[in-house]
Design a protein around this motif. Sequence first.
Motif, mmCIF file in Angstrom:
data_model
loop_
_atom_site.group_PDB
_atom_site.id
_atom_site.type_symbol
_atom_site.label_atom_id
_atom_site.label_comp_id
_atom_site.label_asym_id
_atom_site.label_seq_id
_atom_site.Cartn_x
_atom_site.Cartn_y
_atom_site.Cartn_z
ATOM 1 N N TYR A 149 28.881 -71.913 11.820
ATOM 2 C CA TYR A 149 27.861 -71.055 11.220
ATOM 3 C C TYR A 149 27.132 -71.804 10.115
ATOM 4 C CZ TYR A 149 30.900 -67.539 13.352
ATOM 5 O OH TYR A 149 31.676 -66.832 14.235
ATOM 6 N N ARG A 150 25.867 -71.421 9.943
ATOM 7 C CA ARG A 150 25.154 -71.847 8.747
ATOM 8 C C ARG A 150 25.195 -70.625 7.827
ATOM 9 N NH1 ARG A 150 20.075 -75.082 7.158
ATOM 10 N NH2 ARG A 150 19.522 -74.028 5.240
ATOM 11 N N VAL A 159 24.350 -68.328 13.573
ATOM 12 C CA VAL A 159 25.262 -69.027 14.483
ATOM 13 C C VAL A 159 24.575 -70.315 14.953
ATOM 14 C CG1 VAL A 159 26.611 -68.870 16.614
ATOM 15 C CG2 VAL A 159 26.201 -66.814 15.239
ATOM 16 N N ILE A 160 25.237 -71.447 14.683
ATOM 17 C CA ILE A 160 24.680 -72.754 15.060
ATOM 18 C C ILE A 160 25.260 -73.195 16.401
ATOM 19 C CG2 ILE A 160 24.663 -75.219 14.392
ATOM 20 C CD1 ILE A 160 23.031 -73.552 12.515
ATOM 21 N N SER A 161 26.518 -72.808 16.605
ATOM 22 C CA SER A 161 27.234 -73.311 17.768
ATOM 23 C C SER A 161 28.359 -72.331 18.111
ATOM 24 C CB SER A 161 27.797 -74.679 17.371
ATOM 25 O OG SER A 161 28.885 -75.028 18.154
ATOM 26 N N ASN A 162 28.612 -72.192 19.408
ATOM 27 C CA ASN A 162 29.647 -71.261 19.835
ATOM 28 C C ASN A 162 30.392 -71.877 21.012
ATOM 29 O OD1 ASN A 162 30.982 -68.819 19.646
ATOM 30 N ND2 ASN A 162 29.062 -67.688 19.493
ATOM 31 N N PRO A 212 23.752 -78.860 23.215
ATOM 32 C CA PRO A 212 24.680 -79.948 22.842
ATOM 33 C C PRO A 212 25.651 -79.630 21.717
ATOM 34 C CG PRO A 212 22.356 -80.547 22.446
ATOM 35 C CD PRO A 212 22.341 -79.215 23.088
ATOM 36 N N LEU A 213 25.352 -78.613 20.908
ATOM 37 C CA LEU A 213 26.271 -78.303 19.806
ATOM 38 C C LEU A 213 27.393 -77.336 20.217
ATOM 39 C CD1 LEU A 213 24.259 -79.802 18.003
ATOM 40 C CD2 LEU A 213 24.580 -78.040 16.301
ATOM 41 N N ASP A 214 27.229 -76.721 21.385
ATOM 42 C CA ASP A 214 28.246 -75.748 21.802
ATOM 43 C C ASP A 214 29.552 -76.427 22.230
ATOM 44 O OD1 ASP A 214 26.892 -73.460 21.201
ATOM 45 O OD2 ASP A 214 25.980 -73.247 23.183
ATOM 46 N N GLN A 265 21.899 -81.915 12.165
ATOM 47 C CA GLN A 265 20.800 -80.994 12.496
ATOM 48 C C GLN A 265 20.354 -80.171 11.286
ATOM 49 O OE1 GLN A 265 20.947 -78.460 16.186
ATOM 50 N NE2 GLN A 265 20.871 -76.770 14.716
ATOM 51 N N GLU A 266 21.328 -79.682 10.517
ATOM 52 C CA GLU A 266 20.995 -78.759 9.417
ATOM 53 C C GLU A 266 20.745 -79.487 8.090
ATOM 54 O OE1 GLU A 266 20.569 -75.401 9.957
ATOM 55 O OE2 GLU A 266 20.881 -75.936 12.058
#
Length: 353
Positions: A149-150, A159-162, A212-214, A265-266
Amino acid sequence: MIILAIESSCDETAASVVKDGELVLSDVVRSQVEIHAKWGGVVPEIASRNHLVDTIPVVDQAIAEAGVTWEEIDAIAVTQGPGLVGALLVGLQVAKSLAFVHHKPLIPVHHLKGHLSAVALRSPTESQPATPSYPFLALVVSGGHTAIYRVNGFDEIKVISNTLDDAAGEAFDKVARMLGLGYPGGPVIERMAAGGDERKYRFTTPQIKASPLDFSFSGLKTAVLTCIKRHGSLPEGEALRDLLASFQAAAVEQLVDRCKSAIKQEGITRLSVSGGVSCNTLLRCRLTKLMNDLKGEAYIPPKRWCTDNAAMIGAAAAVQALRYMERGPHHRDDTLNAKSTWHIAEPPEIVGL
Ligand code: KG4
Ligand code: ZN
């Protein structure tokens, strides 16, 4: 502010008394792990029935150990979700009844915001830990969730990635079950992997083009199953140690890889880590190293507050408390219901105002 918190979202019955959202005066966790172990995982009905038996004694013990009176308790906090609905209902009903009888405000808490808040906790003998300033990234990695999460604010979470399939803890649990090692898998795999060769089996980190982040752990689980089949029988001794070390390293590598990408990314170099899998020493070491290399900061709670507990619910409740208490000293929503699913980015609702 003194909060009595109750957590019952899965197979731990927990109650805690927390002062000012950080000082843990008592922390009681009654785990049902041994009861569920013979079924190879949590059986929801059995979990609910045990919460029904355990919640009041656990609350009594938490109050006694904290040495506080009901007059000194300012509010009651409870996990409203997400989790097993029957398990949540037991904790909620006990919390509602206590709030009703003792005329206390009732604060509903999102279980994952509890995990996120665990970084603030300390025991009376510890000094106040450093906590991440907003915005920060948070890896929550447990038996039910694996996400990044951010966190821009307590109620501003993106949610950035799950995970696209299994949660990381679920993968540990399933691999342990395949090998007949019992439940929960994480602690036993970590113990039995000690001294194993993590490079014996080359399990690759999945690259997911579309997102790609998942995360994805089902391929890793299948790869372990293929190794077991190739071995011809359940591996033992050194062969088992190497297989477990290779699996653990691959799971950790994927978690670290996604954190690295999310940081890039962030453009944020503060990372908090929480949830049961963050008890894993290899994961703690590799994430700490990653953040050192990036000249950033890793915030990882002590292991006792990584797995499910009520102290973290008390910490999250303290952040929300004003919002509830300014509605009146005894604000209580009697229509409050369990939320088996509850998106972390959903804005809070205060019903009955
Ligand atoms: O946060 P938690 O107590 O409950 C959930 O909300 O899911 O996490 C439990 C999960 C289980 O899947 C367990 O196998 C995993 O955390 N776990 C570990 C370790 N300790 C617990 N996984 C890897 N290494 C560990 N040392
Ligand atoms: Zn949890």
